[in-house]
Design an enzyme around this catalytic site. Structure first.
Site, PDB file in Angstrom:
ATOM      1  CD  GLN A 255      -2.908   1.055   0.124  1.00 10.28           C
ATOM      2  OE1 GLN A 255      -3.353  -0.017  -0.253  1.00 10.28           O
ATOM      3  NE2 GLN A 255      -3.238   2.190  -0.448  1.00 10.28           N
ATOM      4  CG  HIS A 258      -0.683   2.773  -4.175  1.00 14.17           C
ATOM      5  ND1 HIS A 258      -0.995   2.623  -5.502  1.00 14.17           N
ATOM      6  CD2 HIS A 258      -1.266   1.728  -3.539  1.00 14.17           C
ATOM      7  CE1 HIS A 258      -1.720   1.536  -5.673  1.00 14.17           C
ATOM      8  NE2 HIS A 258      -1.896   0.972  -4.498  1.00 14.17           N
ATOM      9  CD  GLU A 323      -8.637   3.175  -1.404  1.00 13.14           C
ATOM     10  OE1 GLU A 323      -8.654   3.207  -2.656  1.00 13.14           O
ATOM     11  OE2 GLU A 323      -7.674   3.621  -0.735  1.00 13.14           O
ATOM     12  CG  HIS A 324      -7.897  -1.045  -0.214  1.00 14.49           C
ATOM     13  ND1 HIS A 324      -7.210   0.138  -0.439  1.00 14.49           N
ATOM     14  CD2 HIS A 324      -8.354  -1.461  -1.422  1.00 14.49           C
ATOM     15  CE1 HIS A 324      -7.236   0.411  -1.735  1.00 14.49           C
ATOM     16  NE2 HIS A 324      -7.921  -0.535  -2.354  1.00 14.49           N
ATOM     17  CG  ASP A 357      -5.052  -2.938  -5.690  1.00 12.50           C
ATOM     18  OD1 ASP A 357      -6.122  -2.418  -5.331  1.00 12.50           O
ATOM     19  OD2 ASP A 357      -3.965  -2.701  -5.135  1.00 12.50           O
ATOM     20  CG  HIS A 416     -47.966  22.568  -8.241  1.00  7.92           C
ATOM     21  ND1 HIS A 416     -47.367  23.768  -8.475  1.00  7.92           N
ATOM     22  CD2 HIS A 416     -46.978  21.627  -8.338  1.00  7.92           C
ATOM     23  CE1 HIS A 416     -46.070  23.586  -8.701  1.00  7.92           C
ATOM     24  NE2 HIS A 416     -45.811  22.282  -8.622  1.00  7.92           N
TER      25      HIS A 416
END
Length: 426
Positions: A255, A258, A323-324, A357, A416
């Protein structure tokens, strides 16, 4: 190298990590505004100037030619192409389950329904720079294809040689992308939104990017659709005493490589395991090609959280809404039911995040920075628009007219009510 945090007492520090953002930077915002305005006013000329300024090369043609794609097809390693084809098959199989056919409900003299139609033209941003990602092509184009999007274009910055990686071009070609443009950053978002002499504007922009791309997407939202404002990537590993520290360290490093703002976090009820993970991190980092990036990310945004119990661990994970999430507990196939907030959950020690991924099938475009509390993974529905369908016969309207006029008058919208009344008088 990686900070230790004691349980629930460290939540404030943890939330700082997962809420890290540059989206409030006035300098970035000002620059993005300038770039977007420039592209809107000057089109291709501005794009070419920014390409030279930021990507370091001069281009005569922003559009990737068929010859470049054919050359990429010839150059690509056969094993890589086969792996991509297998991944495409898996991702397609998974996302087919998301296709929504809409519905029609008819009762007596009333017909109600929901039509599902594809967005007509979509732009997909694929990052370049220190790395480029054919996986991003697959994860964005496949659901768009399944939704029925007719025109899909890709924007991605070329390398210093003015070329785009073979794998990115081949992935796009395999999936029938309409056009590929050599452009990146906020200027690419502007071109997709406003259009230029070369590039027709799109209806929606999706795909990850750096802070300039993210902020540009936020600025143009409303003029075009966007998927989400994604921040730096993150992983949380919830691990029990019996988890393998070597696997965990490898996943944290995966991770962290990245970028320098990626977050890698472990939550465990074992102080002993935390110590062994620290040792493994020190050993494995030196084996990594991008070790400097990973080391910086781990030092700034990595954390080992030692909790009193796994119950406390689950509580923290749900607050973090990562996220993960990797579940390395004794019984992950049951424990996932205790997770309410996460972009994607990876179960057991043989399902590390890279499986998702690249290959398994579920989308890897996921909500970051705790937005999994209210957001979901990219999917087929993101490339569709839904239209309501309503039909009332005269008899059905007569039956409902009293209620409708009562509701309209309560809101002081007499026009209306009159729209109903005049029909009841005929």
């Amino acid at each position: 190298m990686i900070q230790r945090i004691n349980g629930i007492d460290g939540m404030e520090e943890l939330e700082k990590i997962l809420n890290r953002t540059q989206m409030d930077s006035p300098e970035v915002l000002q620059r993005v505004d300038q770039i977007l305005d420039d592209v809107r006013l000057r089109g291709d000329s501005a794009l070419l100037e920014y390409t030279k300024m930021y990507d370091g090369h001069e281009l005569e043609n922003l559009r990737v030619t068929r010859e470049e794609i054919e050359e990429a097809r010839e150059n690509i390693d056969p094993g890589l192409r086969k792996a991509m084809e297998n991944a495409i098959e898996n991702i397609t199989r998974f996302h087919k389950n998301q296709v929504d056919q809409g519905f029609i409900v008819q009762e007596d003299d009333i017909l109600l329904g929901q039509l599902v139609n594809p967005i007509e033209r979509v732009g997909i941003y694929v990052p370049g720079g220190t790395a480029s990602y054919p996986s991003t092509v697959m994860m964005n184009v496949i659901p768009a294809n399944l939704a029925g999007v007719r025109e899909i274009v890709i924007a991605t910055p070329a390398g210093k040689d003015g070329r785009i990686r073979d794998s990115v071009l081949v992935a796009a070609d395999l999936l029938g992308v309409t056009d590929i443009f050599k452009m990146g950053g906020a200027q690419a978002v502007g071109a997709l939104c406003y259009g230029t002499e070369t590039i027709r504007k799109v209806d929606k922009i999706v795909g990850p990017g750096n802070i300039y791309v993210a902020m540009a997407k936020r600025k143009v939202s409303g003029m075009v659709g966007i998927d989400m404002i994604a921040g730096p990537s993150e992983v949380v590993v919830l691990a029990g005493e019996g988890a393998n520290p070597r696997y965990i360290a490898a996943d944290l490093i995966a991770q962290a490589e990245h970028d320098q703002r990626a977050a890698s976090i472990v939550v465990t009820d074992s102080d002993s395991l935390a110590g062994r993970i620290e040792q493994e991190l020190s050993r494995q980092l030196m084996e990594l090609a991008r070790w400097e990036i990973a080391e910086k990310a781990l030092a700034d945004y990595g954390a080992l959280i030692v909790v009193d119990s796994m119950e406390e661990g689950f509580h923290i994970v749900n607050r973090l809404a990562p996220e993960h999430l990797e579940l390395l507990t004794e019984n992950p196939l049951e424990d996932y039911k205790r997770i309410r907030n996460a972009g994607a959950i990876f179960l057991g020690e043989y399902t590390p995040e890279p499986v998702g991924d690249y290959y398994a099938g579920p989308n890897h475009t996921l909500p970051t920075s705790r937005t999994a509390r209210f957001s979901s993974a990219l999917g087929v529905e993101d490339f569709c628009k839904k239209t309501s369908l309503i039909y009332y016969s005269k008899e059905a309207l007569e039956k409902a007219s009293g209620d409708i006029m009562t509701l309209a008058r309560d809101e002081a919208l007499t026009g209306h009510a009159n729209s109903i009344r005049v029909r009841m008088e005929d």
